[in-house]
Design an enzyme around this catalytic site. Structure first.
Site, PDB file in Angstrom:
ATOM      1  N   TYR A  89       0.832  -1.219   0.000  1.00  0.00           N
ATOM      2  CA  TYR A  89       0.000   0.000   0.000  1.00  0.00           C
ATOM      3  C   TYR A  89       0.860   1.261   0.000  1.00  0.00           C
ATOM      4  O   TYR A  89       0.627   2.182   0.784  1.00  0.00           O
ATOM      5  CB  TYR A  89      -0.928   0.010   1.222  1.00  0.00           C
ATOM      6  N   TYR A 134     -12.558  -7.266   6.014  1.00  0.00           N
ATOM      7  CA  TYR A 134     -11.372  -7.299   5.152  1.00  0.00           C
ATOM      8  C   TYR A 134     -11.137  -8.735   4.719  1.00  0.00           C
ATOM      9  O   TYR A 134     -11.112  -9.639   5.560  1.00  0.00           O
ATOM     10  CB  TYR A 134     -10.121  -6.761   5.860  1.00  0.00           C
ATOM     11  N   ASP A 189     -14.118 -16.449   6.986  1.00  0.00           N
ATOM     12  CA  ASP A 189     -12.726 -16.079   6.708  1.00  0.00           C
ATOM     13  C   ASP A 189     -11.984 -16.024   8.040  1.00  0.00           C
ATOM     14  O   ASP A 189     -12.062 -15.040   8.765  1.00  0.00           O
ATOM     15  CB  ASP A 189     -12.690 -14.729   5.982  1.00  0.00           C
ATOM     16  N   LYS A 224      -2.353 -16.700   7.197  1.00  0.00           N
ATOM     17  CA  LYS A 224      -1.517 -15.995   8.163  1.00  0.00           C
ATOM     18  C   LYS A 224      -0.743 -16.924   9.115  1.00  0.00           C
ATOM     19  O   LYS A 224       0.359 -17.324   8.789  1.00  0.00           O
ATOM     20  CB  LYS A 224      -2.357 -14.974   8.918  1.00  0.00           C
TER      21      LYS A 224
HETATM   22  C1  LIG Z   1      -4.715 -10.935   5.758  1.00  0.00           C
HETATM   23  C2  LIG Z   1      -6.104 -11.365   5.468  1.00  0.00           C
HETATM   24  C3  LIG Z   1      -6.467 -11.815   4.178  1.00  0.00           C
HETATM   25  C4  LIG Z   1      -5.504 -11.818   3.014  1.00  0.00           C
HETATM   26  O1  LIG Z   1      -4.433 -12.702   3.186  1.00  0.00           O
HETATM   27  P1  LIG Z   1      -3.088 -12.492   2.334  1.00  0.00           P
HETATM   28  O2  LIG Z   1      -2.241 -13.661   2.713  1.00  0.00           O
HETATM   29  O3  LIG Z   1      -2.519 -11.171   2.759  1.00  0.00           O
HETATM   30  O4  LIG Z   1      -3.468 -12.498   0.899  1.00  0.00           O
HETATM   31  C5  LIG Z   1      -7.776 -12.222   3.986  1.00  0.00           C
HETATM   32  N1  LIG Z   1      -8.672 -12.203   4.986  1.00  0.00           N
HETATM   33  C6  LIG Z   1      -8.359 -11.804   6.236  1.00  0.00           C
HETATM   34  C7  LIG Z   1      -9.385 -11.842   7.308  1.00  0.00           C
HETATM   35  C8  LIG Z   1      -7.065 -11.355   6.503  1.00  0.00           C
HETATM   36  O5  LIG Z   1      -6.760 -10.924   7.744  1.00  0.00           O
END
Ligand SMILES: *Cc1c(COP(=O)(O)O)cnc(C)c1O
Length: 444
Positions: free
Chosen positions: A35, A163, A264, A293
């Protein structure tokens, strides 16, 4: 610049032998940062080594990694168990293609993920990053709709303040205001947005809290392929903690309207919120779940999309007869072996008690910030501590103050927060919360 030779290599391994200013200048000529414009507005901080909770900077200073390197390094850096897992895997293979081939690291990880995931999730797609695992989840939902005779179900319903990543489908379900919609409006699919989940974690849930969501779902059920949200904790979209009862009600409504639920768990998975998964706060199972992550303990890029047998059957019944995704580095053996080692390491520790202790420390340590002018709210859940400010945090000045106090954090917007490694002890947590309170005191 560090040259060749054994002395230089030794120095490099310990993090010495790099010139701070030289690194920054060379970086700024060539590298994009997250970013950021080219070159980045704020010069990056060169890190030359990481071990335990500590990052060593090129100028010799040491800072605590209060971010777990973007929420991933839950066991800290250079953990002997994870280092060993990488070395052992390297002795058999670093990578092979996954098309037409399988390998022990993938099989073991898939079995372990299914074992620990909320019930009913039985099949695993090993992707190469979180955003990609979200794309795969969305494709699963779209292909499931087609496979079950509902090709008209092409939209997603989500909530504000979410997000889900930076690729196009993931971006389309990020918060339309704090996300990047304004820049990409013309190309993003138009999704449905309910208000951010209410009430806060720990507050009493009432039917009215989910009325707007329920109304949208009811009105648009015939065109919705899936609901997608982050369970209980919204991360990069605002660091919000909301009632598990809201999530439970989302599950119930999705069942009632025969709409898939995608959880997610990329930020929340593997203990961060105090439970193994965010969904565990509500005792629910999604139809599709993304993890990433912390999956590999922060060592390598890997994420996974899990789904139920029903979703897999629906996808496989679509006209293609196959899930249409297959990254080059799918199921990378080094990442898969490290992920299995990281999960086993987590489960072998008294992780619930450790995270509960971190939660208590963060609560006590950050409490003094609540009374400060310029602070809107202090909140803590699991190993996540947040100071929300009334105005945007001046990032460069705040980061300088934090580094001077021996702490690495990355504030964004009106959020000054920490997600420390689970191995953090009293001393580290006190340093982190002390620096955060000092940073809040220093706000203009
Ligand atoms: C970080 C994150 C993503 C994206 O993962 P990347 O490995 O950065 O592509 C998607 N959803 C959530 C909730 C996240 O915290």
């Amino acid at each position: 610049m560090a040259g060749g030779g054994p002395d230089a290599r030794r120095a490099r391994r310990s993090g010495r032998g790099w010139d701070h200013r030289d690194l920054v200048e060379r970086d700024r000529k060539r590298l994009w940062h997250p970013y950021a414009p080219m070159p980045a507005a704020v010069p990056p901080v060169p890190v030359v080594a990481a071990a335990g909770t500590t990052l060593t900077l090129a100028d010799g200073r040491q800072v605590i990694d209060g971010m777990s390197s973007w929420w991933a390094a839950i066991h800290g850096h250079r953990h002997p168990v994870l280092d060993e897992a990488v070395r052992t895997q390297l002795e058999s293979m670093a990578h092979v293609m996954f098309g037409g081939i399988t390998h022990p690291a993938a099989v073991e990880l898939a079995e372990l993920l299914v074992e620990i995931a909320p019930g009913g999730l039985e099949h695993v797609f090993l992707a190469d990053s979180g955003s990609v695992s979200v794309e795969v989840a969305v494709k699963m939902a779209l292909q499931y709709a087609r496979g079950t005779g509902h090709p008209e179900r092409t939209r997603l319903l989500t909530v504000a303040s979410g997000y889900h990543g930076d690729t196009l489908a993931a971006m389309s379900v990020c918060d339309p205001v704090t996300g990047m919609h304004s820049m990409f409006n013309d190309v993003l699919p138009a999704q449905l947005f309910a208000p951010a989940p209410q009430p806060r974690y720990g507050e009493t849930f009432r039917a009215q809290h989910i009325a707007d969501f329920a109304e949208l779902l009811t009105a648009h059920r015939h065109e919705i392929a899936a609901v997608i949200l982050e369970p209980v904790t919204q991360g990069a979209g605002g660091m919000r903690f909301y009632s598990p009862d809201y999530l439970g009600e989302v599950r119930r409504l999705c069942d009632e309207h025969h709409v898939l639920l995608i959880a997610d768990e990329i930020a929340t998975g593997f203990g961060r919120t105090g439970k193994l998964f965010g969904c565990d706060h509500a005792g629910i199972s999604p139809d599709i779940m993304c993890v990433g992550k912390a999956l590999t303990g922060g060592y390598l890029s890997m994420a996974a999309t899990l789904c139920t047998a029903e979703v897999a059957a629906g996808v496989s019944a679509a006209e293609s007869g196959a899930l249409m995704h297959g990254p080059t580095f799918m199921a990378n053996p080094l990442a898969a072996a490290t992920a299995t080692a990281s999960i086993r390491l987590l489960l072998s520790r008294p992780w619930e008690a450790e995270i509960a202790a971190i939660e208590e420390f963060l609560r006590a340590g950050l409490a003094p910030a609540a009374a400060l002018a310029g602070v809107a709210e202090v909140r803590v859940l699991g190993a996540i501590g947040v100071i929300e400010t009334t105005d945007p945090v001046p990032v460069a000045a705040t980061q300088e103050l934090l580094v001077d106090r021996g702490v690495w954090l990355r504030p964004f917007g009106r959020l000054l927060y920490t997600m420390p490694p689970y191995i953090s002890g009293e001393e580290e947590l006190r340093r982190i919360t002390g620096a955060m309170v000092a940073a809040a005191e220093a706000l203009p």
